[in-house]
Design a protein around this motif. Sequence first.
Motif, PDB file in Angstrom:
ATOM      1  N   ALA A 102       0.824  -1.221   0.000  1.00  9.33           N
ATOM      2  CA  ALA A 102       0.000   0.000   0.000  1.00  9.33           C
ATOM      3  C   ALA A 102       0.850   1.259   0.000  1.00  9.33           C
ATOM      4  O   ALA A 102       0.385   2.326  -0.418  1.00  9.33           O
ATOM      5  N   THR A 354      -6.991   5.333  -0.667  1.00  9.35           N
ATOM      6  CA  THR A 354      -7.132   5.404  -2.126  1.00  9.35           C
ATOM      7  C   THR A 354      -7.901   6.655  -2.546  1.00  9.35           C
ATOM      8  O   THR A 354      -7.573   7.278  -3.562  1.00  9.35           O
ATOM      9  N   LEU A 483      -9.735   1.504  -8.744  1.00  9.38           N
ATOM     10  CA  LEU A 483      -8.583   0.922  -8.078  1.00  9.38           C
ATOM     11  C   LEU A 483      -7.628   0.274  -9.076  1.00  9.38           C
ATOM     12  O   LEU A 483      -8.061  -0.415 -10.010  1.00  9.38           O
ATOM     13  N   GLU A 487      -3.779  -1.806  -5.485  1.00  8.26           N
ATOM     14  CA  GLU A 487      -4.812  -1.512  -4.488  1.00  8.26           C
ATOM     15  C   GLU A 487      -5.780  -2.686  -4.350  1.00  8.26           C
ATOM     16  O   GLU A 487      -6.189  -3.032  -3.244  1.00  8.26           O
TER      17      GLU A 487
END
Length: 528
Positions: A102, A354, A483, A487
């Motif tokens: 991440a 995100t 995404l 992700e």
Amino acid sequence: MEQIPILSLITYAPLASAITLFLWPSASDRAARWVALLGTGAAFALSLAMLAAFDRSVTGMQFIEFIDWLPELGIAYRLGIDGISAPLVVLTTLLSLISVVASWDPIQRRVREYYIALLLLETGMLGVFVSLDLFLFYVFWEVMLIPMALIIGIWGSANRVYAAVKFFLYTLAGSLLMLVGIVAVYQAYFQQTGVRTLDVLELAQGSYVPEFQMWAFAAFFLAFAIKIPMWPFHTWLPDAHVEAPTAGSVLLAGVLLKMGGYGLLRFNLPLFPDATQSWAPLIVVLSLIAIAYGALVALVQTDLKKLVAYSSVSHMGFVTLGIFALNAQGLYGAMVVMVSHGLVTGALFLLVGTLYERAHTRELAAFGGLHRSMPIAAAFWGLFTFASLGLPGLSGFVGEFLAILGGFRAYWWAGVIALLVVILSAWYMLWMLQRIVMVRAPGEPPDPDDPELRLAVEAGVPPVAGGAGPTGPEVDPRRFADLNWKEVATLVPLAMLTIWIGVAPGSLMGMMRPAIEAALATFGRIGI
């Protein structure tokens, strides 16, 4: 497997990567990311091997490692796990690996130093869960404090230094109280038996007078209550979550908060059984306040991270409620809530991250209509929102149901209050989901196919643009890309485990059974 120091390998695999990066000052950002991925990936793979070899029928510790470290003081290098610590070890390695992925794109400055801090943090967290010596436990407890403070203070948001200092001071205060408790227990056991030891299992065999138990219990409890954090020791948490980078929030919610619940199970209950029963009613009341307070404050938040942070205060209240119900249902519920909360809230913080990377804001009013531009993200938002509010079939339901059931069996009024507060959880989580996913984006014109629009036109009401938040391409959710594969890769394992625990909770609870029965044997309340 018993002949292999598997727990040391798991614990120090991230440390080996951290040392590699420290000794490689010229490492490129790309190389630093891959070294961190290798260290966390190795720890996760080893934890899966440990889990596969774990014997669910054994009562007591497994994979024990022992080195006589300071025999004159009774301090030794003792490691071991049981059904309480094993799931938390795997959860830690999984979330640490996910945190590395991440951080791949969002962290663009001082990358090498960032991953050194992250890897040291993982080693500290793992050491806490596998230590069977109080001195060693305290060392690991302190080791993880500094890297987390650095992650918040260097790579966090605008008020990061304030949040990092607050986190450090709160946690340090709890640590010093725990150190006082450790010294007191060490001395009391020596006076009673003439043996110098800090072996947790051996100390649990001691018989301490009730007055001593009350004070020692309070010292340990305050340290763990700050870490959970329980009301009214919770005020450091929202600041730390809001200012921390995404990976910091994931590990803070997913692992660090669990250290408080784990400490209560591992130390307070077996060392101070009389004090546990005496303090239990008060702690149950504090747990109910935390459950209600966290839910009510979450209802009025406009910042996504703060909303999820206060929901953690509420959910962790179910952990302490289950623990101090002092029955099998409550302890199973507390453990399942800890694992579920780590998965679900970790995923929610990833999703918040995100959105922040795309919009550079976390204000709820800036979003809306994500189901159009980000359908994959919207699906994940829906799944983890329903898991957090306790939808049957998902992990959140199992843990909260058992914790409430345990609370009801111990104190019927506690179960009733906790059950009623669950309604608030559904309220703020569904409100959040509606604002992010369902309503029209800020400035977005009405959908001509919307049946409500047709009714409004027929009634003579002019259509209005959606949303009340800021407009412009920089925060317009209609322009957001969905995404990417990194992700999605971080969210898929969390989604799979959330569904698996919800559908087949027995596979997780079966691992915990011998350890929970042993914990309850002190109170004569075995069985479910």
